[in-house]
Design a protein around this motif. Structure first.
Motif, PDB file in Angstrom:
ATOM      1  N   ILE A   1      -1.899  -1.769   0.524  1.00 47.99           N
ATOM      2  CA  ILE A   1      -2.509  -0.976   1.419  1.00 47.99           C
ATOM      3  C   ILE A   1      -1.370  -0.471   2.209  1.00 47.99           C
ATOM      4  O   ILE A   1      -0.098  -0.696   2.387  1.00 47.99           O
ATOM      5  CB  ILE A   1      -3.576  -1.704   2.532  1.00 47.99           C
ATOM      6  N   MET A   2      -1.560   0.730   2.811  1.00 45.80           N
ATOM      7  CA  MET A   2      -0.754   1.438   3.589  1.00 45.80           C
ATOM      8  C   MET A   2      -0.201   0.777   4.832  1.00 45.80           C
ATOM      9  O   MET A   2      -1.102   0.282   5.704  1.00 45.80           O
ATOM     10  CB  MET A   2      -1.021   2.847   4.083  1.00 45.80           C
ATOM     11  N   GLY A   3       1.149   0.957   5.410  1.00 50.81           N
ATOM     12  CA  GLY A   3       1.631   0.007   6.260  1.00 50.81           C
ATOM     13  C   GLY A   3       0.550  -0.165   7.543  1.00 50.81           C
ATOM     14  O   GLY A   3      -0.208  -0.871   7.794  1.00 50.81           O
ATOM     15  N   GLU A   4       0.933   1.109   8.698  1.00 54.37           N
ATOM     16  CA  GLU A   4       0.231   0.792   9.947  1.00 54.37           C
ATOM     17  C   GLU A   4      -0.949   1.748  10.220  1.00 54.37           C
ATOM     18  O   GLU A   4      -1.588   1.876  11.189  1.00 54.37           O
ATOM     19  CB  GLU A   4       1.395   1.099  10.971  1.00 54.37           C
ATOM     20  N   THR A   5      -1.385   2.433   9.115  1.00 53.86           N
ATOM     21  CA  THR A   5      -2.647   3.378   9.317  1.00 53.86           C
ATOM     22  C   THR A   5      -3.781   2.660   9.189  1.00 53.86           C
ATOM     23  O   THR A   5      -3.863   1.223   8.910  1.00 53.86           O
ATOM     24  CB  THR A   5      -2.615   4.538   8.030  1.00 53.86           C
ATOM     25  N   THR A   6      -4.991   3.205   9.397  1.00 49.95           N
ATOM     26  CA  THR A   6      -6.204   2.505   9.432  1.00 49.95           C
ATOM     27  C   THR A   6      -6.772   2.568   8.082  1.00 49.95           C
ATOM     28  O   THR A   6      -7.271   3.518   7.549  1.00 49.95           O
ATOM     29  CB  THR A   6      -7.281   3.247  10.485  1.00 49.95           C
ATOM     30  N   VAL A   7      -7.002   1.350   7.352  1.00 42.65           N
ATOM     31  CA  VAL A   7      -7.513   1.177   6.169  1.00 42.65           C
ATOM     32  C   VAL A   7      -8.582   0.252   6.501  1.00 42.65           C
ATOM     33  O   VAL A   7      -8.400  -0.884   6.903  1.00 42.65           O
ATOM     34  CB  VAL A   7      -6.420   0.890   5.209  1.00 42.65           C
ATOM     35  N   PHE A   8      -9.760   0.383   5.506  1.00 43.78           N
ATOM     36  CA  PHE A   8     -11.006  -0.351   5.604  1.00 43.78           C
ATOM     37  C   PHE A   8     -11.141  -1.032   4.798  1.00 43.78           C
ATOM     38  O   PHE A   8     -11.280  -0.526   3.765  1.00 43.78           O
ATOM     39  CB  PHE A   8     -11.998   0.616   6.432  1.00 43.78           C
ATOM     40  N   GLU A   9     -10.988  -2.278   4.688  1.00 43.03           N
ATOM     41  CA  GLU A   9     -11.516  -3.232   3.545  1.00 43.03           C
ATOM     42  C   GLU A   9     -12.575  -4.210   3.717  1.00 43.03           C
ATOM     43  O   GLU A   9     -12.764  -4.593   4.876  1.00 43.03           O
ATOM     44  CB  GLU A   9      -9.975  -4.028   3.016  1.00 43.03           C
TER      45      GLU A   9
ATOM     46  N   VAL B   1      -4.609  16.511   3.792  1.00 46.75           N
ATOM     47  CA  VAL B   1      -4.782  15.381   2.984  1.00 46.75           C
ATOM     48  C   VAL B   1      -4.982  14.021   3.438  1.00 46.75           C
ATOM     49  O   VAL B   1      -4.135  13.726   4.469  1.00 46.75           O
ATOM     50  CB  VAL B   1      -3.567  15.513   2.002  1.00 46.75           C
ATOM     51  N   PRO B   2      -6.014  13.300   3.203  1.00 52.07           N
ATOM     52  CA  PRO B   2      -6.183  11.932   3.992  1.00 52.07           C
ATOM     53  C   PRO B   2      -4.747  11.092   3.684  1.00 52.07           C
ATOM     54  O   PRO B   2      -4.503  10.879   2.427  1.00 52.07           O
ATOM     55  CB  PRO B   2      -7.188  11.260   3.205  1.00 52.07           C
ATOM     56  N   PRO B   3      -3.827  10.637   4.601  1.00 54.54           N
ATOM     57  CA  PRO B   3      -2.758   9.933   4.467  1.00 54.54           C
ATOM     58  C   PRO B   3      -2.808   8.832   3.450  1.00 54.54           C
ATOM     59  O   PRO B   3      -1.927   8.572   2.531  1.00 54.54           O
ATOM     60  CB  PRO B   3      -2.437   9.574   5.736  1.00 54.54           C
ATOM     61  N   TYR B   4      -3.885   8.156   3.511  1.00 54.40           N
ATOM     62  CA  TYR B   4      -4.011   6.991   2.530  1.00 54.40           C
ATOM     63  C   TYR B   4      -4.147   7.340   1.041  1.00 54.40           C
ATOM     64  O   TYR B   4      -3.440   6.539   0.264  1.00 54.40           O
ATOM     65  CB  TYR B   4      -5.235   5.942   2.933  1.00 54.40           C
ATOM     66  N   LEU B   5      -4.785   8.480   0.694  1.00 57.28           N
ATOM     67  CA  LEU B   5      -4.892   8.715  -0.591  1.00 57.28           C
ATOM     68  C   LEU B   5      -3.502   9.400  -0.956  1.00 57.28           C
ATOM     69  O   LEU B   5      -2.988   9.227  -2.124  1.00 57.28           O
ATOM     70  CB  LEU B   5      -5.989   9.885  -0.784  1.00 57.28           C
ATOM     71  N   ALA B   6      -2.938  10.040  -0.007  1.00 56.95           N
ATOM     72  CA  ALA B   6      -1.595  10.604  -0.167  1.00 56.95           C
ATOM     73  C   ALA B   6      -0.542   9.492  -0.466  1.00 56.95           C
ATOM     74  O   ALA B   6       0.310   9.361  -1.624  1.00 56.95           O
ATOM     75  CB  ALA B   6      -0.942  11.317   0.719  1.00 56.95           C
TER      76      ALA B   6
END
Length: 365
Positions: free
Chosen positions: A357-365, A336-341
């Protein structure tokens, strides 16, 4: 990090659901994962585990054993998470008669989840599976109805909903079923609201007043990835890949599309055959065990590298995966993609903030 609660993880895999729960404030105390490499990945990345991952077939593991590994008693877990293997319900499995008839033994793994749910009595739970589980056919309608009935009989209020990862800022179109539930008497908050929108299989997805889907070019723009020994697409059809435009597939080489030297009949292959990423769109669903000519392939005419796969799933660049290249592909493709989780876990506790947004993961805005 201060935690709001404690979680138990079933069918943990590489820990996509677990990482989302962790970042949302739940310490994963016990995990069950039969695969050796995936279990090693969990142990390498999660220091909240009270004991090593229970590396056994879940059919042979008692709820008492799981609770003991977490140092908890029935009623004490705050959250139960897990995604039972989806083989008998995936669209790719329907061509086999024995799967269409619902005879795949993996189907019983849904009951393994509800058994732990009934006996461990967590406050909340999240179950993830392929959205085809809800399809009205022999292999899915009865198991799905049975699943929902067993959840209710265990004492829970639950609601199922299909979420597409791309609608939540993940650079991959990956629709999955999420069943969220709480003990009867507790408030069941709704699933998270989409934050992005775009096209998926020729139809609109997400909501119009949100941001556009995150594209593969955005996700991979800054990735550092060394060439891999097995990234070249060779063999009978590998030489065809360079001519295919980004976002296209084997249909480029058909008479119907006007190719002067057709190589394939119209719609005679899976859609993912010789499929190439489109830099202007999210990645299509990335599979756990793709064949030698099954994409998505990079627009540079090669297989995706591990750091690129992690980006397209929103695993942090620092997340360590254990095992061979094939084992890593399998772990990521099943995850499961961690950001969706993270968004789902935040929603179940009533904290669905579209701008968070989720802490230290890679999220693209």
């Amino acid at each position: 990090m201060e935690f709001r609660g404690q979680a138990i993880s079933l069918f943990s895999g590489a820990g996509g659901l677990d990482l989302g729960a962790h970042e949302a404030g739940f310490a994963v105390r016990a995990a069950v994962e039969h695969d050796r490499d995936a279990a090693a990945t969990m142990e390498k990345n999660f220091d909240t585990l009270t004991r090593p991952v229970i590396q056994e077939d879940i059919l042979d593991v008692s709820t008492e054993q799981i609770l003991a590994a977490a140092n908890m008693k029935s009623g004490e877990p705050d959250l139960l998470i897990g995604g039972p293997p989806c083989t008998p319900f995936s669209k790719s499995g329907f061509w086999l008669d024995w799967k269409r008839d619902g005879l795949d033994p993996d189907a019983s793994l849904l009951q393994s989840y509800t058994k732990v749910l009934r006996e461990a009595q967590p406050r909340m739970f999240i179950l993830e599976n392929v959205y085809a589980l809800t399809f009205k056919n022999k292999a899915s309608s009865d198991p799905f109805n049975r699943l929902m009935r067993e959840i209710k009989e265990a004492g829970y209020t639950a609601f199922p909903l299909v979420l597409n990862a791309a609608d939540f800022g993940v650079p991959q179109a990956r629709p999955r079923l999420f069943v969220m539930g709480v003990r009867e008497g507790l408030t069941l908050h709704p699933h998270p609201q989409p934050t992005h929108n775009g096209k998926w299989e020729r139809r609109a997805t997400g909501t119009a007043d949100t941001r556009p889907h995150v594209t593969t070019s955005q996700a991979l723009a800054s990735v550092v990835a060394e060439p891999e020994p097995t990234e070249t697409v060779a063999g009978r059809y590998g030489h065809l890949l360079p001519e295919i435009p980004p976002g296209d597939n084997y249909l480029y080489y058909t008479e119907k599309r006007g190719h002067p030297d057709p190589q394939f009949g119209w719609r005679k292959r899976y859609w993912s055959f010789l499929l190439k990423l489109d830099p202007a769109r999210p990645s299509p669903t990335i599979q756990a065990q793709p064949g030698p000519y099954v994409g998505p392939f990079h627009w540079e005419n090669r297989r995706l590298r591990v750091p690129e796969l992690k980006r397209l799933f929103t695993f942090p660049d620092t997340f360590e995966l254990t095992g061979s290249r094939n084992a890593i592909q399998s772990q990521l493709g099943n995850s499961v993609p961690p950001y969706l989780a993270y968004k789902v876990v935040k929603a179940i506790v009533g904290e669905d903030d579209p701008d968070e947004i989720m802490g230290e993961t890679t999220v693209f805005e």
